[in-house]
Write a protein that holds these residues in place. Structure first.
Motif, PDB file in Angstrom:
ATOM      1  N   ARG A  26      56.792  53.202  34.843  1.00 34.77           N
ATOM      2  CA  ARG A  26      57.270  53.946  34.716  1.00 34.77           C
ATOM      3  C   ARG A  26      57.380  54.936  35.354  1.00 34.77           C
ATOM      4  O   ARG A  26      58.276  55.901  34.649  1.00 34.77           O
ATOM      5  CB  ARG A  26      56.642  54.019  32.783  1.00 34.77           C
ATOM      6  CG  ARG A  26      57.189  53.519  31.762  1.00 34.77           C
ATOM      7  CD  ARG A  26      56.018  54.170  30.633  1.00 34.77           C
ATOM      8  NE  ARG A  26      55.725  52.603  29.062  1.00 34.77           N
ATOM      9  CZ  ARG A  26      55.247  52.467  29.701  1.00 34.77           C
ATOM     10  NH1 ARG A  26      54.056  52.839  29.864  1.00 34.77           N
ATOM     11  NH2 ARG A  26      54.919  51.249  28.512  1.00 34.77           N
ATOM     12  N   ASP A  27      56.390  55.187  35.914  1.00 36.11           N
ATOM     13  CA  ASP A  27      56.181  56.069  37.573  1.00 36.11           C
ATOM     14  C   ASP A  27      56.972  56.106  38.121  1.00 36.11           C
ATOM     15  O   ASP A  27      58.169  56.752  38.400  1.00 36.11           O
ATOM     16  CB  ASP A  27      55.089  56.285  37.803  1.00 36.11           C
ATOM     17  CG  ASP A  27      53.720  56.636  36.966  1.00 36.11           C
ATOM     18  OD1 ASP A  27      53.756  57.107  36.032  1.00 36.11           O
ATOM     19  OD2 ASP A  27      52.643  56.156  37.241  1.00 36.11           O
ATOM     20  N   ILE A  28      57.244  54.813  38.846  1.00 38.29           N
ATOM     21  CA  ILE A  28      58.350  54.624  39.409  1.00 38.29           C
ATOM     22  C   ILE A  28      59.892  54.317  38.826  1.00 38.29           C
ATOM     23  O   ILE A  28      60.848  55.082  39.561  1.00 38.29           O
ATOM     24  CB  ILE A  28      58.054  53.261  39.792  1.00 38.29           C
ATOM     25  CG1 ILE A  28      57.551  52.815  41.231  1.00 38.29           C
ATOM     26  CG2 ILE A  28      59.966  52.723  40.414  1.00 38.29           C
ATOM     27  CD1 ILE A  28      57.440  51.669  41.588  1.00 38.29           C
ATOM     28  N   ALA A  29      60.385  54.488  37.676  1.00 30.73           N
ATOM     29  CA  ALA A  29      61.490  54.660  36.997  1.00 30.73           C
ATOM     30  C   ALA A  29      61.542  56.269  36.456  1.00 30.73           C
ATOM     31  O   ALA A  29      63.107  56.992  37.228  1.00 30.73           O
ATOM     32  CB  ALA A  29      61.313  54.345  35.372  1.00 30.73           C
ATOM     33  N   LEU A  30      60.651  56.610  36.545  1.00 32.51           N
ATOM     34  CA  LEU A  30      60.971  58.334  36.411  1.00 32.51           C
ATOM     35  C   LEU A  30      61.626  58.783  38.353  1.00 32.51           C
ATOM     36  O   LEU A  30      62.302  59.697  38.447  1.00 32.51           O
ATOM     37  CB  LEU A  30      59.217  59.209  36.185  1.00 32.51           C
ATOM     38  CG  LEU A  30      59.589  60.939  36.409  1.00 32.51           C
ATOM     39  CD1 LEU A  30      60.583  61.409  35.037  1.00 32.51           C
ATOM     40  CD2 LEU A  30      58.359  61.354  35.969  1.00 32.51           C
ATOM     41  N   ALA A  31      60.745  58.186  39.463  1.00 27.41           N
ATOM     42  CA  ALA A  31      61.014  59.416  40.601  1.00 27.41           C
ATOM     43  C   ALA A  31      62.840  59.085  40.481  1.00 27.41           C
ATOM     44  O   ALA A  31      63.621  59.537  41.442  1.00 27.41           O
ATOM     45  CB  ALA A  31      60.070  58.575  41.449  1.00 27.41           C
ATOM     46  N   ALA A  32      63.300  57.092  39.939  1.00 28.84           N
ATOM     47  CA  ALA A  32      64.786  56.729  40.202  1.00 28.84           C
ATOM     48  C   ALA A  32      65.441  57.868  39.904  1.00 28.84           C
ATOM     49  O   ALA A  32      66.346  58.439  40.182  1.00 28.84           O
ATOM     50  CB  ALA A  32      64.373  56.011  39.919  1.00 28.84           C
ATOM     51  N   LYS A  33      64.952  58.399  38.359  1.00 27.18           N
ATOM     52  CA  LYS A  33      66.074  59.298  37.348  1.00 27.18           C
ATOM     53  C   LYS A  33      66.127  60.747  38.138  1.00 27.18           C
ATOM     54  O   LYS A  33      66.972  61.081  38.532  1.00 27.18           O
ATOM     55  CB  LYS A  33      65.777  59.893  36.428  1.00 27.18           C
ATOM     56  CG  LYS A  33      65.335  58.209  35.832  1.00 27.18           C
ATOM     57  CD  LYS A  33      64.597  58.885  34.047  1.00 27.18           C
ATOM     58  CE  LYS A  33      64.470  57.769  33.373  1.00 27.18           C
ATOM     59  NZ  LYS A  33      63.547  57.464  31.531  1.00 27.18           N
ATOM     60  N   ILE A  34      64.929  60.780  38.943  1.00 27.73           N
ATOM     61  CA  ILE A  34      65.093  62.315  39.616  1.00 27.73           C
ATOM     62  C   ILE A  34      66.272  62.083  41.070  1.00 27.73           C
ATOM     63  O   ILE A  34      67.182  63.268  41.437  1.00 27.73           O
ATOM     64  CB  ILE A  34      63.863  63.197  40.338  1.00 27.73           C
ATOM     65  CG1 ILE A  34      63.069  63.116  38.930  1.00 27.73           C
ATOM     66  CG2 ILE A  34      64.144  64.322  41.057  1.00 27.73           C
ATOM     67  CD1 ILE A  34      61.332  63.391  38.946  1.00 27.73           C
ATOM     68  N   VAL A  35      65.674  61.086  41.546  1.00 25.81           N
ATOM     69  CA  VAL A  35      66.307  60.817  42.554  1.00 25.81           C
ATOM     70  C   VAL A  35      68.188  60.565  42.842  1.00 25.81           C
ATOM     71  O   VAL A  35      68.605  61.089  43.346  1.00 25.81           O
ATOM     72  CB  VAL A  35      65.148  59.689  43.824  1.00 25.81           C
ATOM     73  CG1 VAL A  35      66.395  59.667  44.748  1.00 25.81           C
ATOM     74  CG2 VAL A  35      64.720  60.125  44.250  1.00 25.81           C
ATOM     75  N   ASN A  36      67.915  59.785  41.485  1.00 25.90           N
ATOM     76  CA  ASN A  36      69.356  59.514  41.001  1.00 25.90           C
ATOM     77  C   ASN A  36      70.200  60.842  41.096  1.00 25.90           C
ATOM     78  O   ASN A  36      71.357  61.114  41.673  1.00 25.90           O
ATOM     79  CB  ASN A  36      69.601  58.098  39.624  1.00 25.90           C
ATOM     80  CG  ASN A  36      71.133  58.392  39.079  1.00 25.90           C
ATOM     81  OD1 ASN A  36      71.454  58.008  39.548  1.00 25.90           O
ATOM     82  ND2 ASN A  36      71.027  59.308  37.733  1.00 25.90           N
ATOM     83  N   ARG A  37      69.709  61.990  40.429  1.00 27.03           N
ATOM     84  CA  ARG A  37      70.324  62.830  40.041  1.00 27.03           C
ATOM     85  C   ARG A  37      70.460  64.070  41.670  1.00 27.03           C
ATOM     86  O   ARG A  37      71.840  64.711  42.515  1.00 27.03           O
ATOM     87  CB  ARG A  37      69.497  63.909  39.041  1.00 27.03           C
ATOM     88  CG  ARG A  37      69.556  65.260  38.736  1.00 27.03           C
ATOM     89  CD  ARG A  37      68.477  66.256  38.714  1.00 27.03           C
ATOM     90  NE  ARG A  37      67.685  66.849  39.550  1.00 27.03           N
ATOM     91  CZ  ARG A  37      66.659  67.114  38.684  1.00 27.03           C
ATOM     92  NH1 ARG A  37      66.194  67.022  37.515  1.00 27.03           N
ATOM     93  NH2 ARG A  37      65.682  67.519  40.014  1.00 27.03           N
ATOM     94  N   GLU A  38      69.609  64.045  42.515  1.00 31.57           N
ATOM     95  CA  GLU A  38      69.472  64.614  43.537  1.00 31.57           C
ATOM     96  C   GLU A  38      71.111  63.931  44.689  1.00 31.57           C
ATOM     97  O   GLU A  38      71.882  64.747  45.138  1.00 31.57           O
ATOM     98  CB  GLU A  38      68.255  64.342  44.892  1.00 31.57           C
ATOM     99  CG  GLU A  38      67.187  64.457  43.804  1.00 31.57           C
ATOM    100  CD  GLU A  38      66.744  66.045  44.430  1.00 31.57           C
ATOM    101  OE1 GLU A  38      66.189  67.089  43.660  1.00 31.57           O
ATOM    102  OE2 GLU A  38      67.814  67.138  44.690  1.00 31.57           O
ATOM    103  N   THR A  39      70.872  62.277  44.467  1.00 28.93           N
ATOM    104  CA  THR A  39      71.815  61.663  45.283  1.00 28.93           C
ATOM    105  C   THR A  39      73.243  61.868  44.684  1.00 28.93           C
ATOM    106  O   THR A  39      74.378  61.604  45.165  1.00 28.93           O
ATOM    107  CB  THR A  39      72.027  60.074  45.198  1.00 28.93           C
ATOM    108  OG1 THR A  39      71.742  59.353  43.995  1.00 28.93           O
ATOM    109  CG2 THR A  39      70.814  59.167  45.794  1.00 28.93           C
TER     110      THR A  39
END
Ligand code: P6P
Length: 333
Positions: free
Chosen positions: A36-49
């Motif tokens: 879940r922690d990895i998925a959260l970071a992925a959501k944030i990086v997705n927004r940045e990309t």
């Protein structure tokens, strides 16, 4: 899925993790929380990309990372985001990152897991809006007290992984991962901020008609690779190479195909990194019925000797990988 609880396309990642947790009778939920922690970071990086071009964070950051490559700002941001999510999540004791020269010891004695991660692979593609990806491997630490130890806890062979995955920031953003019971793919729905199961139980076609290699280095290849690629051309396969490992790997996993990064003069041990690129994709490949080799042995059997060591990588449909090994052997006799 021994839990007997049905999950279907459309199940959220959270619910899926919970359902699959019951596959591990002794699971105490730490690995679930880490995912879940990895998925959260992925959501944030997705927004940045998705905003890279707009908020002027694309382009080189000017610094050079341990790889000697210009660090794109998004590389730095992705690294910070994943580091923060993993340290806040409390399940991790140490991190190996492409963006960090040495191991990051989180000083977290209760963290049972070690994560090796390439926070943003293919970052030279950011400025030209080609898909990029995050690649991660998860290990349980072997020692039980004190700081994690390099040899025992950090540099474990790929076959010791307990989970691995990638995030593909492409035409849609996907999280694909395995915990050793097959491979499942989730697609991100921006408007809801959730990953939904879209590719349950991914199985790679045992052969394919796609090969992915940078033909620009053809004159540097060993004979067996040249012979194999010429065979692909005789069979009129399609050449598909995006310059982004996760994008090429994912397409070949779904459609059938092979990705090749052989040793070259510039990279005599290959270009890709064992700990946070090859091992994760190799675990996913094998869990999906595909293969991954360095030309002579399973990637997962390689015993690491240094943190950022490189390896040749041939991965994809099982029959195609076996074919490469056959050509490599034939060219040595
Ligand atoms: P080349 C990106 O830098 C990367 O690590 C992979 O994503 C990609 O497949 C490969 O290197 C591209 O390398 O030498 O073909 O440009």
């Amino acid at each position: 899925d021994q839990s007997g609880l049905a999950y279907s396309v459309g199940t959220t990642l959270d619910r899926f993790i919970k359902l699959k947790q019951s596959d591990f009778p002794f699971a105490s939920g730490e690995l679930s929380q880490l995912l879940r922690d990895i998925a959260l970071a992925a959501k944030i990086v997705n927004r940045e990309t998705t905003r890279a071009g707009l908020s002027n964070i694309g382009g080189a950051f000017g610094q050079v990372n341990v790889q000697g490559e210009e660090q794109q700002k998004l590389d730095v941001i992705a690294n910070i985001r994943f580091m923060r999510a993993l340290s806040k999540g409390g399940e991790v004791c140490a991190i190996v990152s492409e963006e960090e020269d040495s191991v990051i010891d989180l000083q977290n004695s209760s963290g049972k897991y070690v994560v090796a991660i390439d926070p943003l692979d293919g970052s030279s593609n950011i400025d030209v809006n080609i898909s990029i990806g995050t690649i991660f491997s998860i290990y349980r630490r072997k020692t039980t007290v004190g700081s994690p130890i390099l040899k025992e806890d950090i540099m474990q062979a790929g076959r010791e992984q307990v989970a691995a995955g990638y995030v593909l920031y492409g035409s849609s953003t996907m999280l694909v991962y395995t915990t050793g019971c097959g491979v499942n793919g989730f697609t991100y729905e921006n408007s809801l901020g959730e990953f939904f199961l879209s590719h349950p139980d991914i199985k790679a076609p045992e052969t394919g008609q796609i090969y992915s290699v940078n033909e620009g280095s053809q004159l540097e290849w060993e004979q067996g690779i040249l012979d194999y690629v010429n065979q692909c051309k005789r069979e009129k396969f399609s050449a598909r190479y995006t310059g982004s490992l996760v994008a090429d790997f994912h397409r070949n996993l779904l459609k059938g195909g092979i990705y090749l990064y052989p040793a070259t003069e510039k990279n005599p041990s290959g270009k890709l990194r064992l700990l946070y690129e090859a091992n994760a994709l190799a675990y996913i490949a094998e869990q999906a019925g595909a293969k991954a080799t360095d030309g002579h042995q399973r990637i997962l059997d390689i015993i690491p000797t240094s943190l950022h060591q490189r390896t040749p990588l041939f991965t994809g449909s099982a029959k195609m990988v076996l074919e490469v090994e056959k050509f490599l052997k034939a060219s040595k006799v």
